[in-house]
Write a protein that holds these residues in place. Structure first.
Motif, mmCIF file in Angstrom:
data_model
loop_
_atom_site.group_PDB
_atom_site.id
_atom_site.type_symbol
_atom_site.label_atom_id
_atom_site.label_comp_id
_atom_site.label_asym_id
_atom_site.label_seq_id
_atom_site.Cartn_x
_atom_site.Cartn_y
_atom_site.Cartn_z
ATOM 1 N N GLU A 1 104.653 221.220 -7.698
ATOM 2 C CA GLU A 1 104.409 219.957 -6.994
ATOM 3 C C GLU A 1 103.415 219.096 -7.770
ATOM 4 O O GLU A 1 103.619 217.886 -7.926
ATOM 5 C CB GLU A 1 103.875 220.244 -5.587
ATOM 6 C CG GLU A 1 103.666 219.009 -4.754
ATOM 7 C CD GLU A 1 104.954 218.388 -4.255
ATOM 8 O OE1 GLU A 1 104.945 217.174 -3.994
ATOM 9 O OE2 GLU A 1 105.967 219.088 -4.138
ATOM 10 N N LEU A 2 102.363 219.694 -8.282
ATOM 11 C CA LEU A 2 101.366 218.937 -9.040
ATOM 12 C C LEU A 2 101.944 218.399 -10.343
ATOM 13 O O LEU A 2 101.651 217.269 -10.745
ATOM 14 C CB LEU A 2 100.131 219.795 -9.296
ATOM 15 C CG LEU A 2 99.323 220.162 -8.056
ATOM 16 C CD1 LEU A 2 98.216 221.139 -8.409
ATOM 17 C CD2 LEU A 2 98.758 218.929 -7.382
ATOM 18 N N LYS A 3 102.790 219.183 -11.005
ATOM 19 C CA LYS A 3 103.442 218.709 -12.231
ATOM 20 C C LYS A 3 104.363 217.530 -11.927
ATOM 21 O O LYS A 3 104.402 216.559 -12.683
ATOM 22 C CB LYS A 3 104.237 219.843 -12.881
ATOM 23 C CG LYS A 3 103.387 220.832 -13.627
ATOM 24 C CD LYS A 3 104.241 221.924 -14.255
ATOM 25 C CE LYS A 3 103.366 222.947 -14.957
ATOM 26 N NZ LYS A 3 104.161 224.039 -15.527
ATOM 27 N N MET A 4 105.097 217.617 -10.835
ATOM 28 C CA MET A 4 105.998 216.533 -10.461
ATOM 29 C C MET A 4 105.200 215.254 -10.161
ATOM 30 O O MET A 4 105.581 214.163 -10.578
ATOM 31 C CB MET A 4 106.839 216.938 -9.249
ATOM 32 C CG MET A 4 107.911 215.946 -8.907
ATOM 33 S SD MET A 4 109.042 216.528 -7.614
ATOM 34 C CE MET A 4 107.953 216.673 -6.221
ATOM 35 N N GLU A 5 104.085 215.387 -9.446
ATOM 36 C CA GLU A 5 103.239 214.236 -9.151
ATOM 37 C C GLU A 5 102.692 213.621 -10.435
ATOM 38 O O GLU A 5 102.648 212.393 -10.562
ATOM 39 C CB GLU A 5 102.070 214.639 -8.248
ATOM 40 C CG GLU A 5 102.413 214.665 -6.806
ATOM 41 C CD GLU A 5 101.189 214.925 -5.947
ATOM 42 O OE1 GLU A 5 100.048 214.831 -6.439
ATOM 43 O OE2 GLU A 5 101.397 215.224 -4.769
ATOM 44 N N GLU A 6 102.263 214.443 -11.365
ATOM 45 C CA GLU A 6 101.743 213.936 -12.634
ATOM 46 C C GLU A 6 102.824 213.178 -13.389
ATOM 47 O O GLU A 6 102.563 212.115 -13.961
ATOM 48 C CB GLU A 6 101.201 215.086 -13.489
ATOM 49 C CG GLU A 6 100.628 214.629 -14.821
ATOM 50 C CD GLU A 6 99.531 213.599 -14.710
ATOM 51 O OE1 GLU A 6 99.449 212.715 -15.598
ATOM 52 O OE2 GLU A 6 98.743 213.643 -13.746
ATOM 53 N N GLN A 7 104.055 213.680 -13.386
ATOM 54 C CA GLN A 7 105.165 212.982 -14.038
ATOM 55 C C GLN A 7 105.414 211.637 -13.368
ATOM 56 O O GLN A 7 105.645 210.637 -14.040
ATOM 57 C CB GLN A 7 106.430 213.855 -14.014
ATOM 58 C CG GLN A 7 107.621 213.222 -14.677
ATOM 59 C CD GLN A 7 107.419 212.965 -16.154
ATOM 60 O OE1 GLN A 7 106.728 213.702 -16.842
ATOM 61 N NE2 GLN A 7 108.007 211.903 -16.648
ATOM 62 N N GLN A 8 105.361 211.600 -12.037
ATOM 63 C CA GLN A 8 105.568 210.345 -11.320
ATOM 64 C C GLN A 8 104.470 209.336 -11.644
ATOM 65 O O GLN A 8 104.744 208.155 -11.822
ATOM 66 C CB GLN A 8 105.620 210.596 -9.807
ATOM 67 C CG GLN A 8 106.875 211.300 -9.362
ATOM 68 C CD GLN A 8 106.837 211.712 -7.903
ATOM 69 O OE1 GLN A 8 105.780 211.751 -7.274
ATOM 70 N NE2 GLN A 8 108.001 212.041 -7.359
#
Length: 135
Positions: free
Chosen positions: A100-107
């Motif tokens: 989830e944190l990786k996805m947020e960082e990508q966004q």
């Protein structure tokens, strides 16, 4: 044994658990535990794992969260956080939180790139308008 209620809220869901006997978390001052009838308490939680026990289960339930605010009052423990995952399997929720944190960082990265492109286009358009303006 006395118990309390746990309410967790994030941007997409709410979870209510009754019959909690102990909650264990951590803030900047270190680790702490909360039991029923604890005095009113508020703190800022760190990113990581917390866990709690219920009266009918001797094994802990783990909560992975991305920081948040904890408030205990009138025998209700409330946690508001951007994201949380609850599971008996500590490894599984750790992986879920990391993803989830990786996805947020990508966004966030994509949004910064879009903002940069928009700024470039605006400057380009302003430059073109300035060239077209009568002198």
């Amino acid at each position: 044994m006395q118990t309390f209620e746990l309410v967790m809220i994030d941007s997409t869901k709410e979870l209510r658990c009754k019959n909690i006997t102990l909650f264990h978390g951590s803030d900047r001052s270190g680790q702490f535990g909360i039991m029923a009838r604890h005095q009113t308490f508020m703190t800022s939680l760190l990113l990581g794992l917390c866990w709690f026990f219920t009266i009918d289960d001797p094994l802990p339930t783990y909560v992975a969260l991305s920081g948040g605010i904890l408030h205990f009052s009138r025998n209700i423990l409330s946690i508001v956080t951007p994201h949380f995952f609850v599971d008996k399997d500590m490894q599984k929720i750790s992986i879920d939180l990391e993803q989830e944190l990786k996805m947020e960082e990508q966004q966030r990265k994509e949004m910064r790139e879009r903002a940069k492109n928009l700024e470039k286009e605006m400057l380009k358009r302003m430059w073109e308008m300035q060239k077209e303006a009568p002198k």
